[in-house]
Scaffold this motif. Structure first.
Motif, PDB file in Angstrom:
ATOM      1  N   THR A   1       0.847  -1.194   0.000  1.00  8.26           N
ATOM      2  CA  THR A   1       0.000   0.000   0.000  1.00  8.26           C
ATOM      3  C   THR A   1       0.879   1.239   0.000  1.00  8.26           C
ATOM      4  O   THR A   1       2.082   1.157   0.284  1.00  8.26           O
ATOM      5  N   THR A   2       0.277   2.361  -0.261  1.00  9.15           N
ATOM      6  CA  THR A   2       1.009   3.620  -0.188  1.00  9.15           C
ATOM      7  C   THR A   2       0.785   4.305   1.157  1.00  9.15           C
ATOM      8  O   THR A   2       1.230   5.423   1.356  1.00  9.15           O
ATOM      9  N   ASP A   3       0.103   3.617   2.069  1.00  9.46           N
ATOM     10  CA  ASP A   3      -0.204   4.214   3.364  1.00  9.46           C
ATOM     11  C   ASP A   3      -0.171   3.176   4.482  1.00  9.46           C
ATOM     12  O   ASP A   3      -0.285   1.980   4.245  1.00  9.46           O
TER      13      ASP A   3
ATOM     14  N   LEU B   1     -11.216  -3.990  -2.373  1.00 10.27           N
ATOM     15  CA  LEU B   1     -11.373  -4.113  -0.923  1.00 10.27           C
ATOM     16  C   LEU B   1     -12.488  -5.092  -0.577  1.00 10.27           C
ATOM     17  O   LEU B   1     -12.354  -5.908   0.338  1.00 10.27           O
ATOM     18  N   ASN B   2     -13.584  -5.037  -1.307  1.00  9.36           N
ATOM     19  CA  ASN B   2     -14.699  -5.935  -1.041  1.00  9.36           C
ATOM     20  C   ASN B   2     -14.316  -7.387  -1.295  1.00  9.36           C
ATOM     21  O   ASN B   2     -14.713  -8.283  -0.556  1.00  9.36           O
TER      22      ASN B   2
ATOM     23  N   ASP C   1     -11.233  -1.479  -9.593  1.00 12.41           N
ATOM     24  CA  ASP C   1     -11.663  -0.371  -8.750  1.00 12.41           C
ATOM     25  C   ASP C   1     -11.320  -0.688  -7.290  1.00 12.41           C
ATOM     26  O   ASP C   1     -11.489  -1.828  -6.842  1.00 12.41           O
ATOM     27  N   ILE C   2     -10.850   0.311  -6.536  1.00 12.97           N
ATOM     28  CA  ILE C   2     -10.394   0.076  -5.161  1.00 12.97           C
ATOM     29  C   ILE C   2     -11.512  -0.474  -4.284  1.00 12.97           C
ATOM     30  O   ILE C   2     -11.282  -1.379  -3.478  1.00 12.97           O
TER      31      ILE C   2
ATOM     32  N   PHE D   1      -3.998   0.185  -1.971  1.00 15.25           N
ATOM     33  CA  PHE D   1      -3.230  -0.928  -2.516  1.00 15.25           C
ATOM     34  C   PHE D   1      -2.692  -0.578  -3.898  1.00 15.25           C
ATOM     35  O   PHE D   1      -3.347   0.096  -4.684  1.00 15.25           O
ATOM     36  N   THR D   2      -1.498  -1.049  -4.172  1.00 13.19           N
ATOM     37  CA  THR D   2      -0.831  -0.701  -5.439  1.00 13.19           C
ATOM     38  C   THR D   2      -0.799  -1.853  -6.438  1.00 13.19           C
ATOM     39  O   THR D   2      -0.329  -1.671  -7.550  1.00 13.19           O
ATOM     40  N   ASN D   3      -1.285  -3.016  -6.061  1.00 16.17           N
ATOM     41  CA  ASN D   3      -1.097  -4.207  -6.892  1.00 16.17           C
ATOM     42  C   ASN D   3      -2.376  -4.725  -7.536  1.00 16.17           C
ATOM     43  O   ASN D   3      -2.502  -5.910  -7.768  1.00 16.17           O
ATOM     44  N   HIS D   4      -3.315  -3.870  -7.811  1.00 18.09           N
ATOM     45  CA  HIS D   4      -4.572  -4.351  -8.371  1.00 18.09           C
ATOM     46  C   HIS D   4      -4.972  -3.528  -9.581  1.00 18.09           C
ATOM     47  O   HIS D   4      -4.596  -2.368  -9.709  1.00 18.09           O
TER      48      HIS D   4
END
Length: 150
Positions: A10-12, A84-85, A79-80, A73-76
């Motif tokens: 992730t970036t965070d 996540l879902n 849509d975020i 997340f950076t590896n997908h």
């Protein structure tokens, strides 16, 4: 650290309770050194600070936080919210503390180690910073747990 990010980098990073003490500054520095930013608690209405392992420390006046992964997340490719879902929220709903919560489940994830490694590095940097500087974290002004400090 309780559980690790098995869904990828992730970036965070998130520090549950970090805003309550100067631990937040240390976390921000550690995250920055790993190329991340600190994101706020994504679900403050859930009261995770009061339901996690750092609460007994706070009740004794010792500042504490729970370091966990962020949600950028950076590896997908998808849509975020969709990602996540399909990953984090599905795990929380259907796997966490269930018979499916096994080592085998971990290996079914697309990238089960890079996010965990990243999360561990941030936590290790926080710990190293505290040890090297001999730093004793302080509660933020007005924080109710400060009154318990011996």
């Amino acid at each position: 650290m309780d559980g690790m990010n098995i869904w990828g980098p992730t970036t965070d990073s998130v520090g549950i309770g970090s805003e309550r003490s100067t631990l937040g500054d240390i976390l921000a520095r550690a995250a920055r050194e790993e190329g991340q930013r600190v994101a706020p608690d994504p679900a403050p209405e859930q009261g995770l600070f009061f339901r996690s392992d750092q609460l007994p420390f706070a009740r004794k006046g010792v500042p504490a936080m729970k370091i966990t992964h962020g949600f950028s997340f950076t590896n997908h490719e998808q849509d975020i919210d969709e990602y996540l879902n399909a990953t984090v929220w599905d795990y929380n709903r259907n796997v966490y503390h269930q018979p499916l919560d096994t080592y085998e489940y971990l290996h079914k994830q697309g990238d089960p180690y890079s996010g965990a490694e990243q999360e561990f590095k941030v936590g290790a940097r926080v710990l190293f910073d505290l040890l090297v500087r001999g730093f004793s974290p302080k509660w933020m002004p007005g924080e109710p747990f400060a009154r318990f400090r011996a």
